[in-house]
Design a protein around this motif. Structure first.
Motif, PDB file in Angstrom:
ATOM      1  N   PRO A   1     -10.467  -4.170   5.689  1.00 12.49           N
ATOM      2  CA  PRO A   1     -10.711  -4.746   4.363  1.00 12.49           C
ATOM      3  C   PRO A   1      -9.535  -5.614   3.915  1.00 12.49           C
ATOM      4  CG  PRO A   1     -11.266  -2.418   4.394  1.00 12.49           C
ATOM      5  CD  PRO A   1     -10.588  -2.708   5.693  1.00 12.49           C
TER       6      PRO A   1
ATOM      7  N   ASN B   1     -14.572  -2.877  -4.199  1.00 10.38           N
ATOM      8  CA  ASN B   1     -13.317  -2.737  -3.469  1.00 10.38           C
ATOM      9  C   ASN B   1     -12.554  -1.457  -3.803  1.00 10.38           C
ATOM     10  OD1 ASN B   1     -13.464  -5.334  -2.031  1.00 10.38           O
ATOM     11  ND2 ASN B   1     -13.177  -6.203  -4.075  1.00 10.38           N
TER      12      ASN B   1
ATOM     13  N   SER C   1       0.816  -1.208   0.000  1.00  9.02           N
ATOM     14  CA  SER C   1       0.000   0.000   0.000  1.00  9.02           C
ATOM     15  C   SER C   1       0.852   1.261   0.000  1.00  9.02           C
ATOM     16  CB  SER C   1      -0.911   0.005   1.238  1.00  9.02           C
ATOM     17  OG  SER C   1      -1.663   1.203   1.265  1.00  9.02           O
TER      18      SER C   1
ATOM     19  N   PRO D   1     -11.402   2.223  -2.918  1.00 12.33           N
ATOM     20  CA  PRO D   1     -11.153   2.761  -1.581  1.00 12.33           C
ATOM     21  C   PRO D   1     -12.188   3.813  -1.194  1.00 12.33           C
ATOM     22  CG  PRO D   1      -9.662   3.767  -3.153  1.00 12.33           C
ATOM     23  CD  PRO D   1     -10.408   2.684  -3.903  1.00 12.33           C
TER      24      PRO D   1
ATOM     25  N   THR E   1     -12.365   2.810   4.395  1.00 15.80           N
ATOM     26  CA  THR E   1     -11.221   1.931   4.138  1.00 15.80           C
ATOM     27  C   THR E   1      -9.983   2.465   4.841  1.00 15.80           C
ATOM     28  OG1 THR E   1     -12.104   1.378   1.942  1.00 15.80           O
ATOM     29  CG2 THR E   1      -9.778   0.884   2.354  1.00 15.80           C
TER      30      THR E   1
ATOM     31  N   CYS F   1      -9.158  -8.476  -5.489  1.00 15.44           N
ATOM     32  CA  CYS F   1      -8.708  -7.245  -6.150  1.00 15.44           C
ATOM     33  C   CYS F   1      -7.684  -7.580  -7.230  1.00 15.44           C
ATOM     34  CB  CYS F   1      -8.115  -6.269  -5.130  1.00 15.44           C
ATOM     35  SG  CYS F   1      -9.273  -5.710  -3.864  1.00 15.44           S
TER      36      CYS F   1
ATOM     37  N   CYS G   1      -8.602  -6.239   0.888  1.00 15.34           N
ATOM     38  CA  CYS G   1      -7.906  -5.663  -0.271  1.00 15.34           C
ATOM     39  C   CYS G   1      -8.655  -4.428  -0.744  1.00 15.34           C
ATOM     40  CB  CYS G   1      -7.780  -6.692  -1.399  1.00 15.34           C
ATOM     41  SG  CYS G   1      -9.337  -7.054  -2.255  1.00 15.34           S
ATOM     42  N   TRP G   2      -7.980  -3.616  -1.544  1.00 12.18           N
ATOM     43  CA  TRP G   2      -8.589  -2.431  -2.150  1.00 12.18           C
ATOM     44  C   TRP G   2      -7.685  -1.997  -3.310  1.00 12.18           C
ATOM     45  CZ3 TRP G   2      -6.492  -2.717   2.684  1.00 12.18           C
ATOM     46  CH2 TRP G   2      -5.270  -2.040   2.888  1.00 12.18           C
ATOM     47  N   TYR G   3      -8.149  -0.995  -4.079  1.00 10.21           N
ATOM     48  CA  TYR G   3      -7.380  -0.499  -5.221  1.00 10.21           C
ATOM     49  C   TYR G   3      -6.788   0.870  -4.899  1.00 10.21           C
ATOM     50  CZ  TYR G   3      -9.292  -4.275  -8.043  1.00 10.21           C
ATOM     51  OH  TYR G   3      -9.616  -5.516  -8.540  1.00 10.21           O
ATOM     52  N   GLU G   4      -5.624   1.146  -5.508  1.00 13.22           N
ATOM     53  CA  GLU G   4      -4.927   2.418  -5.290  1.00 13.22           C
ATOM     54  C   GLU G   4      -4.309   2.904  -6.602  1.00 13.22           C
ATOM     55  OE1 GLU G   4      -1.882   2.061  -2.383  1.00 13.22           O
ATOM     56  OE2 GLU G   4      -3.220   1.413  -0.768  1.00 13.22           O
TER      57      GLU G   4
END
Length: 356
Positions: A86, A189, A58, A191, A195, A172, A88-91
């Protein structure tokens, strides 16, 4: 086809479609192929050119805004055993210019999703420069993702990629994709401020503080041991988490609200009976012992009914921290309380009168 774990099947398909340029690896394919072997996880980094996508970690920035920063500290344990941040998530990861430099320089080795790594310039240039489709597993389905024209140079935005906090999460896995600047992807997923609040919860560090006792370390059968914490011993701890290249932020605050005592033996009584000592209006917990109160009942403490025989009792003192958060866009709310526990040895002697 041989039956494999979810992780193995996904790796097999991902490696068949997006070839890894390792010794003994498979060649690049224009369409997915089936692989029934169990591939090993590729290295997380290549050379100095691939630092932007060398590992699925991250980029969230965490800052402690208030609370103690020195001394022994520890992480909170949620009182809700079913709660977890969470998985997982996207960035946002790279600009078009950064992706072009990465793809066309050196080994071009890095993660295109949390569990899939591409090695070799051709894989990256085919999809992100020359418009060729990419294939990968998402939600147990093989997905085709359309390619890009010249890395989207001239456009304002970022290529986004998933981050898996839990290595067993495969939710993700979308191949790194484009999102215009100033917008959050409208996908599962993506953000949110919550999150970031959850992420910050995991980063809260609270002080490892020893409870004041009278008598200290050696108690007497049937006489109460007083326990307390002076005001100012604990302060609110606030942690801020921000996701770069978005307007998303959250601040998670941990506030101490109670002390819970566990004597370390069933042959004891706690005061109050629940063992929960509430925090006072001035921030203290319990009442300090003063001379002449040896036989009076303390507002916070413990009375041992049997002596120790060479092995001390382990008195446990856990602080409950109330967790709340506020974030971008006027968001906010509560998270599950957290606890942090310390233990100390208690020897108990068989003396019926003592001068304190």
């Amino acid at each position: 086809m041989t039956t494999h774990s979810r992780r193995t099947v996904r790796w097999g398909a991902a490696l068949g479609a997006a070839a890894m340029l390792w010794p003994g690896g498979v060649a690049h394919a224009d369409a997915p192929t089936e692989d029934t072997t169990t591939p090993s996880t590729p290295p997380a980094s290549g050379n100095a050119n691939d630092q932007e996508v060398s590992a699925a970690v991250s980029r969230i920035r965490v800052t402690q805004k208030s609370g103690p920063t020195g001394g022994k500290q520890g992480s909170l344990s949620s009182t809700d055993v079913s709660w977890e941040p969470p998985p997982c998530w996207y960035e946002p990861v790279m600009t078009p210019e950064q992706l072009k430099k990465f793809s066309e320089t050196g080994v071009a080795l890095g993660h295109v999703s949390p569990h899939t790594s591409w090695g070799g310039q051709k894989l990256w240039t085919d999809h992100y420069r020359d418009g060729k489709d990419a294939y990968n597993y998402e939600d147990d389905s093989l997905i085709t993702r359309k390619g890009y024209d010249d890395y989207n140079l001239g456009k304002d935005g970022y290529f986004w990629r998933g981050v898996a906090r839990d290595p067993d999460s495969f939710d993700c896995e979308r191949v790194m994709f484009w999102q215009d600047a100033g917008k959050i992807p409208d996908i599962p997923n993506a953000p949110t401020p919550e999150t970031l609040a959850d992420y910050a919860y995991d980063k809260v560090k609270v002080p490892d503080t020893k409870v004041e006792l009278k008598p200290q370390a050696k108690s007497t059968v049937n006489l109460p041991t007083w326990a307390w914490l002076d005001k100012g011993t604990f302060q609110d701890v606030k942690v801020r988490a921000e996701l770069p290249n978005t307007d998303l932020w959250a601040e998670t605050t941990a506030k101490p609200v109670a002390l819970h005592l566990e004597p370390g033996t069933d042959n004891a009584e706690t005061f109050p009976a629940s063992g929960d000592c509430q925090i006072n209006d001035d921030g203290s917990i319990g009442t300090p012992y003063t001379k002449g109160r040896a036989e009076t009942t303390p507002p916070c403490g413990v009375r041992y009914l049997h002596a120790t025989n060479g092995t001390p009792y382990r008195l446990s003192a856990s602080i409950t921290w109330q967790i709340s958060w506020e974030g971008s866009g006027g968001t906010g709310g509560d998270l599950p309380d957290g606890t942090f526990e310390t233990t100390q040895d208690m020897n108990v002697q068989e003396i019926q009168s003592i001068n304190r």
